[in-house]
Design a protein around this motif. Structure first.
Motif, mmCIF file in Angstrom:
data_model
loop_
_atom_site.group_PDB
_atom_site.id
_atom_site.type_symbol
_atom_site.label_atom_id
_atom_site.label_comp_id
_atom_site.label_asym_id
_atom_site.label_seq_id
_atom_site.Cartn_x
_atom_site.Cartn_y
_atom_site.Cartn_z
ATOM 1 N N GLU A 35 -2.340 -1.348 -3.767
ATOM 2 C CA GLU A 35 -3.288 -0.202 -3.249
ATOM 3 C C GLU A 35 -2.679 1.115 -3.172
ATOM 4 N N SER A 68 -7.250 0.701 -6.303
ATOM 5 C CA SER A 68 -6.949 -0.899 -6.041
ATOM 6 C C SER A 68 -6.475 -1.546 -7.422
ATOM 7 N N SER A 99 -9.803 0.186 3.521
ATOM 8 C CA SER A 99 -8.859 -0.710 2.599
ATOM 9 C C SER A 99 -9.574 -1.662 1.948
ATOM 10 N N LEU A 158 1.053 -1.066 0.088
ATOM 11 C CA LEU A 158 -0.178 0.186 0.051
ATOM 12 C C LEU A 158 0.824 1.358 0.008
#
Length: 235
Positions: free
Chosen positions: A186, A201, A220, A158
Motif C-alpha cells: 500500500e 494498493s 487502509s 505500507l
C-alpha cells in the motif's frame, strides 16, 4: 566529499564520476590542498524542478554506498539514478508528525510498526538494480530483516510520501512504479497543497486499485480498521 591525494591518483576515473554529484576536496597529511570539481559551461542554462543529478551513466549500488559514506548530503538511488534530498518545509513536517502520531497509537502492541525518515530502505529489483530510498513514513512488518547494524533490507508493507515541489514527479511516478514492482502492499501520496491523500494498493506487484481522499477518513486497504481523519492531518 573528501579523499586523499593518493586515493584520487589511484582511482581518478571513479572520482571524475563523483564530481557529477558534488566537489571532491583533496587532502594530504590531514590538510585540504585542492578541489576537484565539475566544469560548468556558463553559456548553457538548464532549469529543473526536480532535485536530480542526471549523469548519463548508471550509478551502481556499490558506488552509492561510497558516495553516501563520504558525503553530508542525503541521496536516494532509483534505477541507477541519484536524487538529492531537499530539506522539507513546515506543511510537509506538520502532516508527517500528525500521520505518525496517529499511526504510532494504532500500531502500538502490534507486530508491525511505523518508522520515519531519514531511514534507508534497500529495495532489490534484481541483482543489477538495487535501489535505496528514504520514504517519509514506512510501516515494517518484517522486523527480522533489520540486521545487527540496524540496516533494513526488507519490503515495507505500507509507505507514505508527502509531496514537495522538488519530489512531486518522483513520488507520483518513479516511486509509484518502484513500490509496485518490489512488493509494497500500500502506498499513500499526501498532497498538503490540495489537502488530499491518494491511496494505491498493490496485488502481485501490480496496481490493484487507487482512491483519492479529499475529506472524511482515509481507510487502509491492507490494515483492517486503520483509518485517519484528514482534518487531523491537514491542520
Amino acid at each position: 566529499m573528501r579523499a586523499t591525494a593518493t586515493e584520487v591518483k589511484n582511482n581518478l576515473g571513479r572520482y571524475l564520476r563523483f564530481i557529477e554529484y558534488e566537489d571532491v576536496i583533496i587532502t594530504s597529511h590531514g590538510k585540504d590542498i585542492a578541489i576537484l570539481s565539475k566544469y560548468v559551461d556558463d553559456t548553457i542554462h538548464v532549469e529543473e524542478e526536480t532535485a536530480i543529478y542526471k549523469t548519463g551513466k548508471w550509478v551502481s549500488y556499490e558506488e552509492f554506498l561510497i558516495l553516501t559514506r563520504e558525503s553530508d548530503e542525503r541521496y536516494e538511488l532509483i534505477d541507477g539514478q541519484l536524487y538529492v534530498m531537499d530539506s522539507p518545509l513546515f506543511p510537509h513536517q506538520n502532516a508527517l508528525l500528525n500521520i505518525v502520531g496517529e499511526m504510532c497509537n494504532w500500531f502500538k502492541g502490534k507486530k508491525c510498526f511505523p518508522v520515519v525518515a531519514p531511514f534507508d530502505v534497500t529495495l532489490i529489483k534484481n541483482k543489477n538494480n538495487i535501489c535505496v530510498i528514504q520514504p517519509d513514513i514506512l510501516v515494517i512488518c518484517d522486523k527480522e530483516t533489520i540486521n545487527e547494524k540496524g540496516k533494513y533490507k526488507g519490503t515495507p508493507t505500507l509507505v507514505v510520501e508527502i509531496l514537495s515541489k522538488s519530489s512531486k514527479g518522483k513520488d507520483m511516478v518513479t516511486k509509484l512504479n518502484l513500490y509496485a514492482e518490489t512488493g509494497v502492499k500500500e502506498y499513500w501520496i499526501v498532497d498538503t497543497d490540495l489537502k488530499q491523500i491518494t491511496l494505491y494498493s498493490f496485488e502481485n506487484c501490480l496496481m490493484d486499485k487507487h482512491t483519492i481522499y479529499t475529506e472524511g477518513e482515509i481507510k487502509s486497504e491492507f490494515f483492517d480498521a486503520l483509518s485517519l481523519n484528514l482534518s487531523d492531518i491537514f491542520v
